[in-house]
Design a protein around this motif. Structure first.
Motif, PDB file in Angstrom:
ATOM      1  N   ARG A  96       0.821  -1.223   0.000  1.00  0.00           N
ATOM      2  CA  ARG A  96       0.000   0.000   0.000  1.00  0.00           C
ATOM      3  C   ARG A  96       0.853   1.271   0.000  1.00  0.00           C
ATOM      4  NH1 ARG A  96      -4.706  -0.130  -1.838  1.00  0.00           N
ATOM      5  NH2 ARG A  96      -5.374   1.585  -0.508  1.00  0.00           N
ATOM      6  N   LEU A  97       2.073   1.185  -0.486  1.00  0.00           N
ATOM      7  CA  LEU A  97       2.906   2.371  -0.652  1.00  0.00           C
ATOM      8  C   LEU A  97       2.429   3.167  -1.863  1.00  0.00           C
ATOM      9  CD1 LEU A  97       6.266   0.606   0.104  1.00  0.00           C
ATOM     10  CD2 LEU A  97       5.522   2.703   1.266  1.00  0.00           C
ATOM     11  N   PRO A  98       2.804   4.456  -1.955  1.00  0.00           N
ATOM     12  CA  PRO A  98       2.371   5.270  -3.095  1.00  0.00           C
ATOM     13  C   PRO A  98       2.770   4.654  -4.426  1.00  0.00           C
ATOM     14  CG  PRO A  98       3.320   6.660  -1.384  1.00  0.00           C
ATOM     15  CD  PRO A  98       3.579   5.239  -0.976  1.00  0.00           C
ATOM     16  N   GLY A  99       1.835   4.637  -5.365  1.00  0.00           N
ATOM     17  CA  GLY A  99       2.093   4.036  -6.662  1.00  0.00           C
ATOM     18  C   GLY A  99       3.279   4.616  -7.405  1.00  0.00           C
ATOM     19  N   GLN A 126      -1.011  -4.868  -4.532  1.00  0.00           N
ATOM     20  CA  GLN A 126      -1.183  -4.020  -3.354  1.00  0.00           C
ATOM     21  C   GLN A 126      -0.383  -2.717  -3.456  1.00  0.00           C
ATOM     22  OE1 GLN A 126      -2.558  -5.916   0.483  1.00  0.00           O
ATOM     23  NE2 GLN A 126      -0.775  -7.180   0.053  1.00  0.00           N
ATOM     24  N   SER A 127      -0.416  -2.128  -4.625  1.00  0.00           N
ATOM     25  CA  SER A 127       0.084  -0.769  -4.802  1.00  0.00           C
ATOM     26  C   SER A 127      -1.044   0.195  -4.500  1.00  0.00           C
ATOM     27  CB  SER A 127       0.555  -0.556  -6.244  1.00  0.00           C
ATOM     28  OG  SER A 127       0.766   0.810  -6.523  1.00  0.00           O
ATOM     29  N   HIS A 128      -0.691   1.410  -4.069  1.00  0.00           N
ATOM     30  CA  HIS A 128      -1.694   2.473  -4.059  1.00  0.00           C
ATOM     31  C   HIS A 128      -1.767   3.034  -5.480  1.00  0.00           C
ATOM     32  CE1 HIS A 128      -4.322   5.555  -2.528  1.00  0.00           C
ATOM     33  NE2 HIS A 128      -4.297   4.984  -1.333  1.00  0.00           N
ATOM     34  N   HIS A 129      -2.587   4.027  -5.699  1.00  0.00           N
ATOM     35  CA  HIS A 129      -2.829   4.643  -7.004  1.00  0.00           C
ATOM     36  C   HIS A 129      -1.512   5.103  -7.629  1.00  0.00           C
ATOM     37  CE1 HIS A 129      -4.396   7.822  -9.757  1.00  0.00           C
ATOM     38  NE2 HIS A 129      -5.376   6.964  -9.901  1.00  0.00           N
TER      39      HIS A 129
END
Length: 360
Positions: A96-99, A126-129
């Motif tokens: 969930r780190l910044p894409g 599980q990447s962020h945007h």
């Protein structure tokens, strides 16, 4: 209607210095808790979005990103975990780190591998945007690499399959960067428009110029507000009402490249705004050679740009021509922010006690 068109004319005195915007975004992200490396990376990618004219996927995302950090939905420290490494293929868990941070980390890992093997691919779950896809294309073509990048958001549904009325997919963007004397930057999606543009027009009480959506009964409409109705309408796949099977097919390919290869996607009831990402680099030197590749691409570019234009067109542009020209112009003369962005930046500036950049 151009999906990235700016429907409101801005005044010249409302331009901002690009470097001042970059530092402002970095400072806000650090204040929210991001490490300096991550903050610099994210601010670079967001600014690139506006420099290239992708105004829904540039600094318009900064305020939502900060809110995600505040709510604990976006991680701010560390790096991706390597789940699988086969040399020319990688599977990463983005935690969930910044894409933007994750995609650029993946490119860092892929560049030497692509030069060694000819091609190398990473899939990130599980990447962020990941913001503006075109930003990453610039980096790859500057390394003389052909890049293919795509993503899906397994937690979101706003696009129905062709012939259906219930959303299954997100717009599922795919971008291709092709080295040439003036690089080709293809940044499209499997849907006929995007969530970002639909949301912007709905907020402004405006409609699309054509019927790019359907309501929950399948009736075509220009009104993006149908996406927030109950039951919701959907965006049409690329090709629209008549040949939307083409966009449907492209959406399926992107789902296979992202969720399929990641082993993590829509079948898992994923929660939270984010992305599953596919990125692949190809080194022309490992195939027919750099010179031969550029000779072919430059020939194509000349054949297209010198093509006799049809009525309503001044000339044929290659994908990326307008964006690259705008990029250089705005770096020199200042960035023209869409009118919806400035209030969001001012809100974040007030929240974190960081002064807004002055207009030029």
């Amino acid at each position: 209607m151009n999906q990235n068109a700016n429907p409101t004319v801005r005044q010249a005195d409302e331009r901002y210095d690009a470097e001042a915007l970059r530092e402002f975004a970095r400072a806000l992200l650090v204040a929210a808790g991001a490490s300096d490396d991550i903050a610099r990376n994210v601010s670079d990618v967001l600014l690139d979005g506006d420099l290239l004219g992708h105004t829904t996927h540039g600094l318009a995302l900064l305020n939502p990103y900060l809110q995600q950090i505040e709510q604990g939905k976006m991680s701010t420290q560390g790096s991706a975990d390597i789940i699988s490494d086969k040399g020319a293929s990688l599977l990463l868990d983005g935690r969930r780190l910044p894409g933007p941070w994750l995609v650029n980390q993946a490119i860092d890992m892929l560049l030497p591998r692509a030069r060694q093997y000819g091609t190398a691919t990473a899939v990130i779950r599980q990447s962020h945007h990941i913001a503006c896809l075109a930003s990453y294309l610039l980096r790859a073509v500057r390394e003389n690499m052909l890049i293919v990048l795509s993503c899906s958001d397994p937690s979101g549904q706003s696009v129905a399959p062709f012939g259906g009325t219930r959303a299954v997919f997100t717009p599922n963007p795919i971008a291709i960067g092709i080295p040439s004397a003036s690089p080709f930057l293809v940044d499209i999606s499997a849907s006929i428009t995007t969530n970002g543009m639909s949301g912007r027009l709905a907020k402004e009480g405006k409609q699309f110029e054509e019927e790019w959506l359907i309501d929950s009964t399948g009736k075509p409409t220009r009104d993006p507000a149908v996406l927030s109705q109950e039951p919701p309408g959907t965006i049409l796949p690329l090709g629209g009402l008549s040949v939307g099977h083409k966009g449907f097919g492209l959406a399926l390919l992107i789902e296979a490249l992202t969720g399929g290869l990641a082993g993590h996607g829509r079948a898992d009831n994923v929660q939270g705004w984010g992305a599953t990402v596919f990125v692949s680099l190809y080194d022309p030197a490992a195939f027919g050679g750099n010179d031969a590749f550029l000779r072919q691409m430059d020939w194509i570019a000349d054949a297209c740009r010198n093509n006799p234009p049809r009525e309503g067109f001044d000339n044929v542009r290659m994908p990326g021509d307008r964006g690259l020209a705008l990029y250089e112009q705005q770096k020199k003369n200042g960035v023209l922010l869409h009118p919806s962005i400035t209030p969001l930046l001012q809100e974040s500036a007030q929240t974190y006690g960081i002064g807004m950049p002055a207009t030029l």
